[in-house]
Design a protein around this motif. Structure first.
Motif, PDB file in Angstrom:
ATOM      1  N   GLY A  10       0.835  -1.221   0.105  1.00  0.00           N
ATOM      2  CA  GLY A  10      -0.141   0.069  -0.080  1.00  0.00           C
ATOM      3  C   GLY A  10       0.902   1.198  -0.077  1.00  0.00           C
ATOM      4  O   GLY A  10       2.112   1.301  -0.263  1.00  0.00           O
ATOM      5  N   TRP A  11       0.277   2.374   0.438  1.00  0.00           N
ATOM      6  CA  TRP A  11       0.940   3.715   0.458  1.00  0.00           C
ATOM      7  C   TRP A  11       1.058   4.162   1.896  1.00  0.00           C
ATOM      8  O   TRP A  11       0.467   3.811   2.527  1.00  0.00           O
ATOM      9  N   VAL A  12       2.070   4.817   1.866  1.00  0.00           N
ATOM     10  CA  VAL A  12       2.621   5.413   3.250  1.00  0.00           C
ATOM     11  C   VAL A  12       1.627   6.733   3.468  1.00  0.00           C
ATOM     12  O   VAL A  12       1.947   7.792   2.889  1.00  0.00           O
ATOM     13  N   GLN A  13       0.831   6.420   4.368  1.00  0.00           N
ATOM     14  CA  GLN A  13      -0.120   7.663   4.712  1.00  0.00           C
ATOM     15  C   GLN A  13       0.519   8.636   5.763  1.00  0.00           C
ATOM     16  O   GLN A  13       0.622  10.077   5.637  1.00  0.00           O
ATOM     17  N   SER A  14       1.075   8.070   6.662  1.00  0.00           N
ATOM     18  CA  SER A  14       2.111   8.997   7.521  1.00  0.00           C
ATOM     19  C   SER A  14       3.035   8.280   8.219  1.00  0.00           C
ATOM     20  O   SER A  14       3.100   7.038   8.225  1.00  0.00           O
ATOM     21  N   LEU A  15       4.238   8.914   8.693  1.00  0.00           N
ATOM     22  CA  LEU A  15       5.515   8.312   9.191  1.00  0.00           C
ATOM     23  C   LEU A  15       5.770   9.302  10.590  1.00  0.00           C
ATOM     24  O   LEU A  15       5.870  10.265  10.748  1.00  0.00           O
ATOM     25  N   ARG A  16       5.936   8.263  11.659  1.00  0.00           N
ATOM     26  CA  ARG A  16       6.562   8.903  12.928  1.00  0.00           C
ATOM     27  C   ARG A  16       7.645   8.126  13.430  1.00  0.00           C
ATOM     28  O   ARG A  16       7.710   6.933  13.444  1.00  0.00           O
ATOM     29  N   ASP A  17       8.819   8.938  13.673  1.00  0.00           N
ATOM     30  CA  ASP A  17       9.858   8.130  14.517  1.00  0.00           C
ATOM     31  C   ASP A  17       9.950   8.294  15.810  1.00  0.00           C
ATOM     32  O   ASP A  17      10.207   9.532  16.184  1.00  0.00           O
ATOM     33  N   HIS A  18       9.658   7.376  16.464  1.00  0.00           N
ATOM     34  CA  HIS A  18       9.680   7.449  18.016  1.00  0.00           C
ATOM     35  C   HIS A  18      10.842   6.956  18.718  1.00  0.00           C
ATOM     36  O   HIS A  18      10.921   5.827  19.218  1.00  0.00           O
ATOM     37  N   GLY A  19      11.615   7.726  18.658  1.00  0.00           N
ATOM     38  CA  GLY A  19      13.142   7.288  19.360  1.00  0.00           C
ATOM     39  C   GLY A  19      13.333   5.941  18.968  1.00  0.00           C
ATOM     40  O   GLY A  19      13.559   5.142  19.759  1.00  0.00           O
ATOM     41  N   GLY A  20      13.883   5.849  17.725  1.00  0.00           N
ATOM     42  CA  GLY A  20      14.048   4.574  17.287  1.00  0.00           C
ATOM     43  C   GLY A  20      13.225   3.612  16.551  1.00  0.00           C
ATOM     44  O   GLY A  20      13.527   2.733  15.827  1.00  0.00           O
TER      45      GLY A  20
END
Ligand code: AMO
Ligand code: AMP
Length: 585
Positions: free
Chosen positions: A23-33
């Motif tokens: 699928g498609w990347v709707q959103s992306l979050r980097d939570h400390g690693g």
């Protein structure tokens, strides 16, 4: 990697399952690693977790992702840790712990975010329609449209209707709009017309003995666009042999029940009310009334005649009417709001709009002093107006007065929130006149189309009093939209010829344009009739949209252009030459 299921399908029952999602990347979050990706496909969004302790490789690739990148993910479904569930989405109890990531394609940053709340012009949405259609609400509309088409095919097939295709490159079929023309290369100087509807072919199919025909079909009309009009649009077109109005109406009512039950879980009440055209005009000021609210127009001519209000008396003397409308609770309208209302009425072509606030202290407003007390009471009785209400009057020729007040009724109904959400009010408008007089063309024209049959009992008046002849035509309306129209046709060539004559076609013209139909009618044409539904309009209402553009995958703008492809566009001189065409007037 081969996809195992859709992102949006995953539920707690899937916990423990290994899945492969694409699928498609709707959103992306980097939570400390640890990287969280909301992965979207047409069925919805699911959270994918990239933890370097599970797969260093997948995590490293995830660091490079951007919005709308296309990826494949292998992973295990797990319950989200307590406190991190998202009750707002169906997959919100679970997440996928990724063990493998493959980037299938990158994406430029999307021009607008892929989400339902969107503040971007429609032009931009149409220019990047592929992004727009990724939004859940648009996909829902496309799916509903597909489902509706399936239901229609199944239902009509079960009643013995045959789906038959009719040509697009054909001869002009008049439905009251301009034709789109296609030049013929093989016959220089001649043109095909794209059909405004399959009207003539479906009638010929009845002569051919098909008996019951339907088609979900594109129609082409070169007319000015509005919210519920497109130059190419889709009809659910059908025709039946050996039938009366009621037979056609029954099929359509059954179809509406089927569609509304399956798509909305609601059962419309049948039979739909039948409202004669004249009555619709008198009560609602339009032949496509929104019946979800009352606020009916009242004829007050006989009463106001007893007043001394010159404006009304003069109009009545000249053969006009005075129509009234009650705005419940409208006595509280400010002077500014009333001035605005008067302005709106004038914009609609009114010569004026008389208003009266009905207050504890009696009538207040311009015409009040011309009305004696007893008369005021009778007007209130007739209109149902009470203290606290606002009374509006328009004096004009009947058609105009009705239409102006009808528009005001609709505007006020919307403004005052009188129209219930989620309500569906169907009706048949019947007893249309067969013809109207077109002032600009100086001749009679068919109100539906020239193939519509007059009522048997009116046929004898065709020549001497054409405007009094009623048609065997019917429109189906829903929530103030004309969603379809049809009629019983002229199956006898003599009657059809008489009507052509009436609308100003000479024998020769009739022969040139419709000779093939007239000829077919001479070979044992059965009595027949049918209807066409505006599929886009119907879908607009079923999807709860404001315009048909929301239910058409690739619609045109108000100017008839396609911002995605750039159509219409210029062509090569070579192509013109092949078509024997030269540009310029
Ligand atoms: P009519 O012209 O009334 O009848 O068309 C039938 C229905 O088609 C829809 N419609 C449109 N929808 C979107 N954009 C347009 N430009 C547009 N024009 C019309 C309306 C309308 O009610 N051949 C006859 C049918 C018949 O007699 O059987 C016909 O075409 O919802
Ligand atoms: P006039 O005499 O033109 O100043 O109009 C007196 C009032 O009657 C004003 O409130 C006008 O808006 C209203 N009026 C004028 N013509 C009409 C009409 N044809 N129908 C209803 N109201 C009108």
């Amino acid at each position: 990697m081969r996809r195992s299921c859709y992102c949006g399908e995953l539920r707690t029952e899937d916990v423990g399952r290994e899945v492969i999602l694409m699928g498609w990347v709707q959103s992306l979050r980097d939570h400390g690693g640890v990287i969280f990706v909301d992965l979207r496909d047409r069925e919805g969004v699911v959270q994918v977790v990239f933890n370097p302790e599970i797969s260093e490789e997948a995590h490293r690739l995830a660091e490079e992702l951007g919005d709308e990148y296309v990826i494949a993910v292998r992973g295990r479904v797990q319950r989200r840790p307590p406190g991190t569930e998202n009750p707002r989405i169906p997959t919100g109890q679970v997440e996928v712990l990724a063990t493998e990531l493959k980037v299938l394609n990158r994406s430029r940053p999307p021009v607008f975010p892929i989400e339902d709340r969107l503040e971007v012009s429609e032009l931009v949405r149409l220019r990047y329609r592929y992004l727009d259609l990724r939004r859940p609400s648009m996909f829902r509309n496309m799916r509903m449209r597909h489902e509706a088409a399936q239901i229609i095919r199944r239902y009509l097939s079960s009643l013995g209707f045959l789906e038959v295709e009719t040509p697009f490159l054909t001869k002009s079929t008049p439905e009251g709009a301009r034709d789109f023309l296609v030049p013929s290369r093989l016959s220089p100087g001649t043109f095909y017309a794209l059909p405004q509807s399959p009207q003539l072919f479906k009638q010929i199919l009845m002569v051919a003995g098909i008996d019951r025909y339907f088609q979900i079909v594109k129609c082409f009309r070169d007319e000015d666009l509005r919210a519920d009009r497109q130059p190419e649009f889709t009809q659910v077109d059908l025709e039946m042999s050996f039938v009366t109005e009621e037979d056609v109406q029954e099929v359509i009512e059954g179809l509406m029940v089927e569609l509304f039950e399956e798509l909305l879980g609601k059962t419309p009440h049948t039979p739909f009310p039948r409202i004669p055209y004249q009555e619709a005009l008198e009560r609602f000021g339009t032949d496509k009334p929104d019946l979800r609210f009352g606020m009916e127009l009242k004829d007050l001519g006989d009463l106001v005649r007893e007043s001394s209000f010159e404006v009304f008396l003069k109009e009545l003397e000249g053969g006009g009417v005075v129509k009234g409308l009650v705005v419940e609770g409208g006595a509280g309208f400010s002077r500014k709001e009333l001035d605005e209302l008067v302005r709106e009425a004038m914009e609609l072509g009114a010569k004026g709009l008389a208003w009266v606030r009905i207050t504890q202290d009696g009538w207040q407003g311009p015409p009040s002093k011309y009305f004696p007390e007893g008369l005021k009471e009778r007007i209130m009785e007739r209109t149902g107006a009470r203290t606290g209400d606002l009374l509006l009057f328009v004096a004009d020729r009947k058609q105009k007065a009705c239409e102006i007040l009808g528009e005001l009724r609709l505007k006020l109904g919307r403004r005052l929130g009188l129209i219930p959400e989620g309500g569906y009010q169907f009706a048949w408008i019947v007893d249309f006149p067969l013809l109207e007089f077109d002032e600009t063309e100086g001749r009679y024209v068919a109100i539906h189309h020239p193939f519509t049959s007059p009522k048997e009992e009116d046929v004898e008046r065709l020549e001497e009093d054409p405007l009094s002849v009623r048609a065997r035509a019917y429109d189906i309306i829903l929530n103030g939209h004309e969603i379809g129209g049809g009629s019983i046709r002229n199956h006898r060539p003599e009657l059809q010829k008489r009507i052509f004559r009436l609308i100003g076609f000479s024998e020769r013209e009739a022969h040139e344009r419709f000779g093939f139909l007239l000829e077919a009618l001479q070979y044992g044409a059965p009595p027949h009739g049918g209807i066409a539904l505006g599929f886009d309009r119907l879908m607009m209402i079923l999807c709860g949209s404001d315009t048909i553009r929301e239910v058409i995958p690739f619609p045109k703008t108000q100017k008839g252009t396609c911002p995605l492809t750039g159509a219409p566009s210029e062509v090569e001189p070579r192509q013109l030459k092949e078509l024997h065409l030269k540009l310029g007037l």
